[in-house]
Motif scaffolding. Structure first.
Motif, PDB file in Angstrom:
ATOM      1  N   ARG A   1       0.737  -1.279  -0.070  1.00  0.00           N
ATOM      2  CA  ARG A   1       0.125   0.010  -0.167  1.00  0.00           C
ATOM      3  C   ARG A   1       1.006   1.127  -0.128  1.00  0.00           C
ATOM      4  O   ARG A   1       0.272   2.308  -0.406  1.00  0.00           O
ATOM      5  N   GLU A   2       2.233   1.280   0.360  1.00  0.00           N
ATOM      6  CA  GLU A   2       2.994   2.390   0.326  1.00  0.00           C
ATOM      7  C   GLU A   2       3.760   2.527  -0.776  1.00  0.00           C
ATOM      8  O   GLU A   2       4.805   3.293  -1.065  1.00  0.00           O
ATOM      9  N   ASP A   3       3.271   1.623  -1.826  1.00  0.00           N
ATOM     10  CA  ASP A   3       3.995   1.843  -3.054  1.00  0.00           C
ATOM     11  C   ASP A   3       2.996   2.628  -4.231  1.00  0.00           C
ATOM     12  O   ASP A   3       2.031   2.032  -4.212  1.00  0.00           O
ATOM     13  N   ILE A   4       3.554   3.785  -4.530  1.00  0.00           N
ATOM     14  CA  ILE A   4       2.447   4.484  -5.429  1.00  0.00           C
ATOM     15  C   ILE A   4       1.823   3.692  -6.614  1.00  0.00           C
ATOM     16  O   ILE A   4       0.571   3.819  -6.912  1.00  0.00           O
ATOM     17  N   ARG A   5       2.766   2.778  -7.197  1.00  0.00           N
ATOM     18  CA  ARG A   5       2.120   2.065  -8.387  1.00  0.00           C
ATOM     19  C   ARG A   5       1.001   1.169  -7.872  1.00  0.00           C
ATOM     20  O   ARG A   5      -0.037   0.945  -8.510  1.00  0.00           O
ATOM     21  N   HIS A   6       1.175   0.563  -6.925  1.00  0.00           N
ATOM     22  CA  HIS A   6       0.381  -0.562  -6.293  1.00  0.00           C
ATOM     23  C   HIS A   6      -0.845   0.146  -5.542  1.00  0.00           C
ATOM     24  O   HIS A   6      -1.894  -0.192  -5.996  1.00  0.00           O
ATOM     25  N   ALA A   7      -0.695   1.396  -4.987  1.00  0.00           N
ATOM     26  CA  ALA A   7      -1.567   1.866  -4.480  1.00  0.00           C
ATOM     27  C   ALA A   7      -2.624   2.543  -5.776  1.00  0.00           C
ATOM     28  O   ALA A   7      -4.165   2.539  -5.453  1.00  0.00           O
ATOM     29  N   THR A   8      -2.230   2.950  -6.591  1.00  0.00           N
ATOM     30  CA  THR A   8      -3.056   3.534  -7.832  1.00  0.00           C
ATOM     31  C   THR A   8      -3.584   2.505  -8.520  1.00  0.00           C
ATOM     32  O   THR A   8      -4.887   2.517  -8.916  1.00  0.00           O
ATOM     33  N   ASN A   9      -2.825   1.224  -8.634  1.00  0.00           N
ATOM     34  CA  ASN A   9      -3.508   0.267  -9.298  1.00  0.00           C
ATOM     35  C   ASN A   9      -4.753  -0.376  -8.525  1.00  0.00           C
ATOM     36  O   ASN A   9      -5.654  -0.770  -9.083  1.00  0.00           O
ATOM     37  N   PHE A  10      -4.460  -0.266  -7.384  1.00  0.00           N
ATOM     38  CA  PHE A  10      -5.733  -0.671  -6.391  1.00  0.00           C
ATOM     39  C   PHE A  10      -6.932   0.369  -6.624  1.00  0.00           C
ATOM     40  O   PHE A  10      -8.005  -0.235  -6.676  1.00  0.00           O
ATOM     41  N   MET A  11      -6.840   1.528  -6.579  1.00  0.00           N
ATOM     42  CA  MET A  11      -7.584   2.396  -6.466  1.00  0.00           C
ATOM     43  C   MET A  11      -8.414   2.252  -8.024  1.00  0.00           C
ATOM     44  O   MET A  11      -9.745   2.194  -8.198  1.00  0.00           O
ATOM     45  N   GLY A  12      -7.521   2.148  -9.008  1.00  0.00           N
ATOM     46  CA  GLY A  12      -8.238   1.664 -10.451  1.00  0.00           C
ATOM     47  C   GLY A  12      -9.097   0.455 -10.370  1.00  0.00           C
ATOM     48  O   GLY A  12     -10.065   0.503 -10.849  1.00  0.00           O
ATOM     49  N   TRP A  13      -8.503  -0.416  -9.595  1.00  0.00           N
ATOM     50  CA  TRP A  13      -9.343  -1.627  -9.610  1.00  0.00           C
ATOM     51  C   TRP A  13     -10.609  -1.534  -8.894  1.00  0.00           C
ATOM     52  O   TRP A  13     -11.590  -2.015  -9.395  1.00  0.00           O
ATOM     53  N   TYR A  14     -10.708  -0.786  -7.790  1.00  0.00           N
ATOM     54  CA  TYR A  14     -11.783  -0.594  -6.909  1.00  0.00           C
ATOM     55  C   TYR A  14     -12.802   0.314  -7.630  1.00  0.00           C
ATOM     56  O   TYR A  14     -13.781  -0.091  -7.677  1.00  0.00           O
ATOM     57  N   MET A  15     -12.323   1.282  -8.284  1.00  0.00           N
ATOM     58  CA  MET A  15     -13.078   2.373  -9.066  1.00  0.00           C
ATOM     59  C   MET A  15     -13.809   1.380 -10.142  1.00  0.00           C
ATOM     60  O   MET A  15     -14.940   1.642 -10.755  1.00  0.00           O
ATOM     61  N   HIS A  16     -13.130   0.708 -10.970  1.00  0.00           N
ATOM     62  CA  HIS A  16     -13.425  -0.101 -12.291  1.00  0.00           C
ATOM     63  C   HIS A  16     -14.653  -1.194 -11.627  1.00  0.00           C
ATOM     64  O   HIS A  16     -15.546  -1.136 -12.339  1.00  0.00           O
ATOM     65  N   ASP A  17     -14.374  -1.647 -10.492  1.00  0.00           N
ATOM     66  CA  ASP A  17     -15.415  -2.469 -10.142  1.00  0.00           C
ATOM     67  C   ASP A  17     -16.611  -1.764  -9.561  1.00  0.00           C
ATOM     68  O   ASP A  17     -17.873  -2.165  -9.757  1.00  0.00           O
ATOM     69  N   THR A  18     -16.366  -0.524  -9.221  1.00  0.00           N
ATOM     70  CA  THR A  18     -17.711   0.266  -8.744  1.00  0.00           C
ATOM     71  C   THR A  18     -18.429   0.590 -10.061  1.00  0.00           C
ATOM     72  O   THR A  18     -19.710   0.630 -10.023  1.00  0.00           O
ATOM     73  N   TYR A  19     -17.856   0.752 -11.139  1.00  0.00           N
ATOM     74  CA  TYR A  19     -18.253   1.204 -12.215  1.00  0.00           C
ATOM     75  C   TYR A  19     -19.163  -0.176 -12.768  1.00  0.00           C
ATOM     76  O   TYR A  19     -20.227   0.181 -13.147  1.00  0.00           O
ATOM     77  N   GLU A  20     -18.567  -0.967 -12.647  1.00  0.00           N
ATOM     78  CA  GLU A  20     -19.291  -2.337 -13.245  1.00  0.00           C
ATOM     79  C   GLU A  20     -20.407  -2.569 -12.407  1.00  0.00           C
ATOM     80  O   GLU A  20     -21.380  -3.186 -12.630  1.00  0.00           O
ATOM     81  N   GLN A  21     -20.294  -2.484 -11.077  1.00  0.00           N
ATOM     82  CA  GLN A  21     -21.556  -2.976 -10.326  1.00  0.00           C
ATOM     83  C   GLN A  21     -22.316  -1.907  -9.955  1.00  0.00           C
ATOM     84  O   GLN A  21     -23.680  -2.105  -9.800  1.00  0.00           O
ATOM     85  N   LEU A  22     -22.014  -0.602  -9.805  1.00  0.00           N
ATOM     86  CA  LEU A  22     -22.930   0.263  -9.677  1.00  0.00           C
ATOM     87  C   LEU A  22     -23.206   1.383 -10.770  1.00  0.00           C
ATOM     88  O   LEU A  22     -24.274   2.214 -10.658  1.00  0.00           O
ATOM     89  N   GLY A  23     -22.451   1.376 -11.815  1.00  0.00           N
ATOM     90  CA  GLY A  23     -22.695   2.203 -13.008  1.00  0.00           C
ATOM     91  C   GLY A  23     -22.295   3.706 -12.868  1.00  0.00           C
ATOM     92  O   GLY A  23     -22.677   4.444 -13.664  1.00  0.00           O
ATOM     93  N   ILE A  24     -21.154   3.855 -11.888  1.00  0.00           N
ATOM     94  CA  ILE A  24     -20.882   5.253 -11.553  1.00  0.00           C
ATOM     95  C   ILE A  24     -19.550   5.498 -12.605  1.00  0.00           C
ATOM     96  O   ILE A  24     -18.849   4.601 -12.545  1.00  0.00           O
ATOM     97  N   PRO A  25     -19.790   6.424 -13.330  1.00  0.00           N
ATOM     98  CA  PRO A  25     -18.589   6.714 -14.458  1.00  0.00           C
ATOM     99  C   PRO A  25     -17.413   6.982 -13.746  1.00  0.00           C
ATOM    100  O   PRO A  25     -17.364   7.524 -12.688  1.00  0.00           O
TER     101      PRO A  25
END
Length: 191
Positions: free
Chosen positions: A117-141
């Motif tokens: 979590r303290e690696d910027i590459r991994h942290a941003t990848n995590f956020m991308g993964w989470y937001m993409h799943d949010t888009y898939e599940q809730l339709g939030i752009p």
């Protein structure tokens, strides 16, 4: 050479081998200054945008809110009687302030067991993964920083149930994030 000096030299050598911890950028209100000071941030943001579709300014606004770009950020301690520390408010840690359980879910889903979590590459990848799943599940752009943040903060179930509606402070924070994402976007276009 005495044993003490050898041990001290070994300790200094080993301590110098640790991973580099970056301090927060000096000017958090200027996207160009942030990526100019830490070019590896922009590389991480762009990689996440390519993989997950989350715009760079949205990622930056989230990181500003969650950790102020501090790699080892943690929530504050809770105190009993005002003087006795009884633990932190949550298990959130790192740039993205990912909770232990959500981070472990990400690691399992992405086969990313060595991600930190303290690696910027991994942290941003995590956020991308989470937001993409949010888009898939809730339709939030993915470019809707306000609602993506509400779902990020409250969890998808909390967002679906509207728990954020009773939290005026959180609604203000989400509005600030949306504004910051727009500001960062305009700044990055002008760099």
């Amino acid at each position: 050479m005495s044993r003490f000096l050898r041990a001290l030299a070994l300790l200094l050598l080993v301590s110098g081998c640790g991973g580099r911890v970056y301090e927060a950028p000096r000017d958090l209100d200027n996207a160009c200054a942030i990526v100019g000071e830490y070019p590896q941030y922009l590389r991480a943001f762009r990689a996440t945008e390519r993989q997950w579709g989350v715009p760079v300014p949205v990622q930056m606004a989230f990181l500003y809110q969650e950790s102020r770009f501090e790699s080892h950020a943690r929530p504050p301690f809770r105190w009993a009687l005002g003087v006795i520390p009884i633990g932190r408010m949550s298990s959130a840690f790192g740039y993205s302030q990912a909770l232990d359980g959500t981070w472990e879910e990400y690691q399992q889903d992405q086969n990313a067991h060595r991600h930190r979590r303290e690696d910027i590459r991994h942290a941003t990848n995590f956020m991308g993964w989470y937001m993409h799943d949010t888009y898939e599940q809730l339709g939030i752009p993915l470019n809707d920083a306000r609602n993506q943040y509400l779902a990020y903060h409250e969890g998808r179930t909390g967002y679906r149930n509207g728990t954020y509606r009773s939290k005026a402070w959180l609604m203000r924070v989400a509005d600030d994030i949306a504004t910051r994402a727009l500001t960062y976007d305009a700044q990055l276009r002008a760099c």
